[in-house]
Design a protein around this motif. Sequence first.
Motif, PDB file in Angstrom:
ATOM      1  N   GLY A 101      46.729 144.843   6.494  1.00 32.44           N
ATOM      2  CA  GLY A 101      46.609 144.716   5.052  1.00 32.44           C
ATOM      3  C   GLY A 101      45.980 145.948   4.461  1.00 32.44           C
ATOM      4  O   GLY A 101      46.649 146.822   3.911  1.00 32.44           O
ATOM      5  N   THR A 130      40.912 139.201  -3.330  1.00 35.92           N
ATOM      6  CA  THR A 130      41.611 139.670  -2.132  1.00 35.92           C
ATOM      7  C   THR A 130      42.762 140.608  -2.437  1.00 35.92           C
ATOM      8  O   THR A 130      42.871 141.679  -1.835  1.00 35.92           O
ATOM      9  N   TYR A 131      43.665 140.213  -3.357  1.00 34.36           N
ATOM     10  CA  TYR A 131      44.838 141.075  -3.530  1.00 34.36           C
ATOM     11  C   TYR A 131      44.498 142.328  -4.329  1.00 34.36           C
ATOM     12  O   TYR A 131      43.470 142.422  -4.966  1.00 34.36           O
ATOM     13  N   LYS A 140      49.842 127.343  -1.679  1.00 31.57           N
ATOM     14  CA  LYS A 140      48.586 128.072  -1.548  1.00 31.57           C
ATOM     15  C   LYS A 140      47.461 127.265  -2.185  1.00 31.57           C
ATOM     16  O   LYS A 140      47.674 126.177  -2.725  1.00 31.57           O
ATOM     17  N   CYS A 145      54.429 140.676   4.120  1.00 35.29           N
ATOM     18  CA  CYS A 145      54.057 139.310   3.750  1.00 35.29           C
ATOM     19  C   CYS A 145      53.138 139.299   2.530  1.00 35.29           C
ATOM     20  O   CYS A 145      52.655 140.340   2.089  1.00 35.29           O
ATOM     21  N   TRP A 146      52.916 138.102   2.023  1.00 36.60           N
ATOM     22  CA  TRP A 146      52.104 137.880   0.822  1.00 36.60           C
ATOM     23  C   TRP A 146      52.694 138.606  -0.394  1.00 36.60           C
ATOM     24  O   TRP A 146      51.966 139.019  -1.283  1.00 36.60           O
ATOM     25  N   ASN A 148      55.031 133.380  -3.054  1.00 28.21           N
ATOM     26  CA  ASN A 148      54.718 134.469  -2.124  1.00 28.21           C
ATOM     27  C   ASN A 148      55.570 134.324  -0.869  1.00 28.21           C
ATOM     28  O   ASN A 148      55.744 133.221  -0.352  1.00 28.21           O
ATOM     29  N   THR A 187      51.657 144.960   2.222  1.00 26.43           N
ATOM     30  CA  THR A 187      50.931 144.252   3.278  1.00 26.43           C
ATOM     31  C   THR A 187      51.871 143.728   4.355  1.00 26.43           C
ATOM     32  O   THR A 187      52.975 143.260   4.066  1.00 26.43           O
ATOM     33  N   PRO A 204      42.239 134.412  -5.369  1.00 26.01           N
ATOM     34  CA  PRO A 204      42.991 135.564  -4.846  1.00 26.01           C
ATOM     35  C   PRO A 204      42.621 136.884  -5.493  1.00 26.01           C
ATOM     36  O   PRO A 204      42.890 137.948  -4.925  1.00 26.01           O
ATOM     37  N   LEU A 226      56.106 131.554   1.960  1.00 28.30           N
ATOM     38  CA  LEU A 226      54.851 131.247   2.645  1.00 28.30           C
ATOM     39  C   LEU A 226      54.328 129.851   2.335  1.00 28.30           C
ATOM     40  O   LEU A 226      53.376 129.391   2.951  1.00 28.30           O
TER      41      LEU A 226
END
Length: 726
Positions: A193, A477-478, A279, A224-225, A287, A188, A474, A276
Amino acid sequence: MNFIRKHVFCKHFTKQVVLSGNQTMSTDNKAISFDSINDKSLFPDLPNGPLDRYRKNAKFDWRKLALTLDDERCLRFRNNVWKYLEDNHLFARSHEEQTLDEYREITVRRINQIVEKEFVSLADFILEPEITFTFVSSLIAYDPSPTIKASLSSKMFPGVLRTMGTERLVKYAEAAEDGFITGCFALTEVSHGSNALGMRTTATYDVKNRQFIINTPDFEAAKCWIGNLGKTATHAIVYAQLYTPDGQHHGLNGFMVPIRDPKTLEPFAGIIVGDLGEKIGLNGVDNGFVLFNNYRIPKEFLLSRTGDISDDGQYISPIKNNKKRIGASFGALSGGRVNICGISNTYLIKAISIAVRYSASRTQFKDDDTDADELPILEYQSQQYRLLPHLSTAIVQKVFTMWFACTFNEFSKSFFTGEIVPYVGNEIHALSTASKPVCTWAVRDAIQDCREATGGHGYLKVAGLGDLRNDNDPNCTYEGENNVLLQQASNWLLSCRKQKNGYASFAETSPLKSAQFLSSFDKIIKQKCNWTTSQAALNPENILTALNWLVAWLLENTYQYSLELQKSGLSTFNVRNNIQVFNAQTLSIVYGQRAILSVFWEFVSKLDNSPERAVLERIASMYGANLLLRHIGLFYEGGYITSSHPVQLLKTGVIELLPQLKDDAIPLVDVIAPNDFILNSPLGMSDGEVYKHLQSILWQTSSTFERPKWWKLVTHWKNTENRSKL
């Protein structure tokens, strides 16, 4: 090894279960005695308390059911893991708040401790999928951060190196598995993404120095992430657009890229790497982001299974199409989605255990016509309907996720043995892109209902439901944002439908049987609902028949709609874009839900008649009926149901089933719930003493009775004159 013969269920799922007398279970025709039921190390006595009334009225033996859902060896292994954690001071529970840095530090310490213990060897990971699945779920139940962080480095990173790399990268895979380096996976980018083809990080080959030059054009192209990258990763698998010296673009390729010195954790020159920050959840996993400034790596660090560079700078690949090559490269990543299904269900098991036990302990109101005591809120129909479908989902998905893990394990081994069966990889990809959204969204909704069903006490952080909700978030999403993933599942179904022999192709393209039933499309699509009783409406076979019809109807509708849009002159992109809402997305969801129930029902149908099989049949009915009610409008729209009568039968069946499952609920939770140390919630302890545990935590928390340090802010404005009036 014949993959098609073995894939359907791994060893646990092929066993025949008998739950009467002494010969109660057999695997490969070898009888396994249930003498172990009385083994206190395997099944400790449950404590007395408010939950006794439900346990005494149970219609089945919870220990037998536990041995039906899990292999005895796995249960013992799980108990040993949990006992080790409970006895080790490093894993001691605390309700005091930790800073982000403190949490990350203790996470790394715990990882080191678990690695040193070596519960599971690499051979176990490859050859014993049930043990591996049990190990991971056991650790996730304690705290997901150490497990996810360690898995990224010691499993996913070396797994991709081994699968997509060649022998020249094996030593790095071994170093990650042994803990000498820390790996991560960098796909990503800040501004890209899901659109992997749009990634902008580049890798340009330098013939003279036999090196790739990795470059990030701007911050939007920063990777990122990336889990583990924020503070700890030393090496990354970086996906970048490959260019040869002649300026030709060869698509997205994977590279192993050193990021930090393994001895000092200082980043190498030419790299900007950062964290980052905090979270919503999973804060034990650091991350991060990374930018490359013409950073050079050796030619050998290209993951060259699907494409390589010759010494003179020519790109060589057996797969000429860029999209197909990228697809082959990402195919090995389906395991991440498979694992997420299991991870999320571990959260659901904890949440529903807390909510059901709380509901059986918490009393509120009473029957005005009697002198009886206040009733447990589990006795109220509305509370039952809030929770019991989620309890059913937890058990259904528990069986499915074990099956999927074993299936993917067999598929992965076929890469190394050369016994790759056609179409299996495509179907695993499709099923994982449908089941991950179905599972994680089901868990998301369930945890929220559990939080609300436990009232104000469930809003307390110590209840644990908030952390479960945040840690599951998450998962949606991931490894692919859920809505985007659903497009891939529907694309596979549509591509099979478009083949020359149409629906008949599913007999060949669906060896895992998730869509094989569609080969009988002509027969399925003509069917109509024929329920005449509430019992028939809740029959799992009838529910699967209805879901078969719904998948077939949705697929054909989506296919025909795509043809209409295509004929109107829309591009392929716009056709796919315009069929999503109400068509392709719904198709993928129902396909995933139907597959999950089908796997569970195949498992149950192999059991001999017994009280334990009967309760699993009720679970299948509740799960399936809930699906039908959710999609009831589609059944009307497509003509499968033509009057209100079948719907009333379905609703009546659910209402009749609720009190039966209510009586089963506590022993069902006893089957799936982790022990009290792992569950770690005053609302869900196995003795049901909610208020005693809640008081204990409040009394032991240092800040409970302390005057705040800022107390003068409350009093300084009150002058002497005003005080004297008090």
